[in-house]
Write an enzyme that holds these catalytic residues in place. Structure first.
Site, PDB file in Angstrom:
ATOM      1  N   LYS A 238      17.047   2.379   2.916  1.00 28.52           N
ATOM      2  CA  LYS A 238      15.662   2.019   3.242  1.00 28.52           C
ATOM      3  C   LYS A 238      15.194   2.926   4.363  1.00 28.52           C
ATOM      4  O   LYS A 238      16.014   3.511   5.079  1.00 28.52           O
ATOM      5  CB  LYS A 238      15.593   0.569   3.709  1.00 28.52           C
ATOM      6  CG  LYS A 238      14.209  -0.055   3.614  1.00 28.52           C
ATOM      7  CD  LYS A 238      13.948  -0.635   2.235  1.00 28.52           C
ATOM      8  CE  LYS A 238      12.534  -1.086   2.054  1.00 28.52           C
ATOM      9  NZ  LYS A 238      12.373  -1.753   0.738  1.00 28.52           N
TER      10      LYS A 238
ATOM     11  N   ASP B  90       7.107   0.954  -0.379  1.00 34.54           N
ATOM     12  CA  ASP B  90       7.264  -0.432   0.062  1.00 34.54           C
ATOM     13  C   ASP B  90       5.932  -0.750   0.765  1.00 34.54           C
ATOM     14  O   ASP B  90       4.915  -0.104   0.462  1.00 34.54           O
ATOM     15  CB  ASP B  90       8.478  -0.580   1.003  1.00 34.54           C
ATOM     16  CG  ASP B  90       8.866  -2.037   1.257  1.00 34.54           C
ATOM     17  OD1 ASP B  90       9.489  -2.647   0.381  1.00 34.54           O
ATOM     18  OD2 ASP B  90       8.520  -2.583   2.321  1.00 34.54           O
TER      19      ASP B  90
END
Ligand code: NDP
Ligand code: 2IT
Length: 445
Positions: free
Chosen positions: A124, A164
């Protein structure tokens, strides 16, 4: 395994990283039994190796705003675990971004990606950059500066970022443009790309679609479906948009959307041109959902509140972490809610989950229910590697099948003696076993 000791040690190394510790605790508590049954895991110290990221990059992102002022943000990429495939996970641009949030997201991503059955590890990244109110040119300059630092650490076989919160098709375009220039190659190093330059059909809708496919599987275990059901949705971004579309298609009625400013309640249902309007709202670069109530007379705006106080059969939290607490869970239960399906990552607090489980509601954690987004990213990687482009039906069919399989895995590992399915336990065990067994095969390194 002693979860408290492990957590205490982890907290000493990462003090105050509450979201990270929350996510690790949830996973460890639910895999404890299978872990203890397999002494090979302990002998290889799998847990200590699994809960620390392989590496963390932090970097400075300087950029020039439209007034000519030099701004500086922080950029991050976390490569958490690549036992089953290249690191894979989104980039989040939001002022709240910090190492705790990114570690929790990357850690969750390991198990989520494992559940998809595709060869993807967990990662991430992101920045504390706030895209709200920025011009298109400012977004471009920021993305270019961000990639100028990141490009050397990623590649289609090493680490594949995606979108995201705050990172959608536009941002992926600017990031990819800079990567392509620096690397001088056109490969699938990012997913969520535009359809004309390597993107996959269905990727924008995939997280929301997948979530509703998953919820539909859960409902089917109770001989229920979306048909005629009232659905409360939070958020109004990419994931909410896909979920609302699919709920409408399956005959449900979505009555809420929310933003950081509050929620709107539209008893006539959010459908047709109202779903299109969600895209306008998102693109407006404002931080608010309130304008929906100016646009459509049927809607009321409730400032400063979450949508979980309305009467709904199904709740789909689609905004952000810890947005549904114990009181919200109790409200939903009191109002007859039968299913809570997490489209966002970790939207329910630990206390909320306890209440939901105690009341035996259908409840799925994000790592299972929202895996359709990254699964379709995996399908985009496959298409890029094959240098092919699949049709809508093909991608949607594969996505649907993946969600059905994830549901089956959760039922397999999460069914309790009384028949209640603990989807948290099911998802964590199924996701963990594949990664842990791979780590055993690969030796200590
Ligand atoms: P978007 O940026 O498109 O939308 C995020 C939504 O959440 C917006 O409505 C946003 O409002 C709201 N939001 C963000 N932060 C906060 C906050 N602190 N408080 C209240 N509301 C907030 O992001 P996505 O739709 O892509 O992401 C939504 C969730 O789904 C996240 O948890 C993400 O991690 C998860 N997810 C996303 C996937 C994807 O493929 N995009 C895949 C799987 C999960 P505003 O913008 O006005 O702040
Ligand atoms: O949380 C997630 O799974 C995502 N943001 C999607 C990640 C991806 O690589 O598509």
């Amino acid at each position: 395994m002693n979860v408290d000791i492990i957590l205490n040690n982890l907290e000493k190394k990462h003090p105050g990283e509450v979201e990270y510790l929350q996510a690790v605790r949830e996973v460890l508590e639910s895999i404890e039994e299978v872990y203890n049954e397999n002494p090979h895991f302990e002998a290889a110290n799998i847990i200590e190796r699994l809960i620390e990221p392989d590496r963390v990059f932090t970097f400075k992102v300087p950029w020039v705003d439209d007034e000519g002022h030099v701004q500086v943000n922080l950029g991050y990429r976390l490569q958490f675990n690549n036992a089953i495939g290249p690191y894979k996970g989104g980039l989040r641009f939001h002022p709240s971004v910090n190492l705790s949030i990114l570690k929790f997201l990357a850690f969750e991503q390991i198990f989520k990606n494992s559940l998809t059955s595709l060869p993807m590890g967990g990662g991430k990244g992101g920045s504390d950059f706030n895209p709200k109110g920025k011009s298109d040119a400012e977004i471009m300059r920021f993305c270019q500066s961000f990639m100028l630092e990141l490009w050397n650490y990623i590649s289609p076989e090493i680490d594949v970022p995606a979108g995201d919160i705050g990172v959608g098709g536009r941002e992926i375009g600017y990031l990819y443009g800079m990567y392509k220039k620096l690397k001088r190659e056109h490969t699938g190093v990012l997913t969520g790309k535009g359809i004309n330059w390597g993107g996959s059909l269905i990727r924008p809708e995939a997280t929301g679609f997948g979530c509703v496919y998953f919820a539909n599987e859960m409902l089917a275990t109770k001989n229920e479906s979306f048909e005629g059901k009232t659905v409360a949705v939070s958020g109004f971004g990419n994931v909410a948009w896909g979920a609302v579309q699919k709920v409408n298609e399956l005959g449900g009625k979505v009555v809420t959307l929310s933003g950081p400013d509050g929620y709107i309640y539209d008893p006539e249902g959010i459908k047709d041109e109202k779903v299109e309007y969600m895209l306008e709202l998102r693109a407006s670069n404002e931080d608010i959902v309130k304008p929906y109530s100016y646009e459509f007379e049927s809607a009321q705006f409730h400032g400063g509140k979450h949508p979980w106080e309305v009467k709904a059969d199904i709740a789909l939290p689609c905004a952000t972490q810890n947005e549904l607490n114990a009181e919200d869970a109790q409200n939903l239960i009191n109002n007859g809610c039968l299913c809570i399906c997490e489209c966002a990552n970790m939207p329910c607090t630990r206390e909320a989950i306890e209440i939901i489980h105690k009341n035996k509601l259908l409840y799925a954690p994000g790592k299972a229910a929202n895996a359709g987004g990254v699964a379709t990213s995996g399908l985009e990687m496959s298409q890029n590697a094959l240098k092919l482009h699949w049709g809508r039906k093909e991608v949607d069919g594969r996505l649907h099948e993946i969600m059905i399989n994830i549901h089956e895995a959760c039922v397999k590992y999460g069914t309790e003696e009384d028949g209640y399915v603990d989807y948290v336990k099911g998802a964590n065990i199924a996701g963990f076993l594949k990664v842990a067994n791979s780590m055993l095969d690969l030796g200590i390194y």
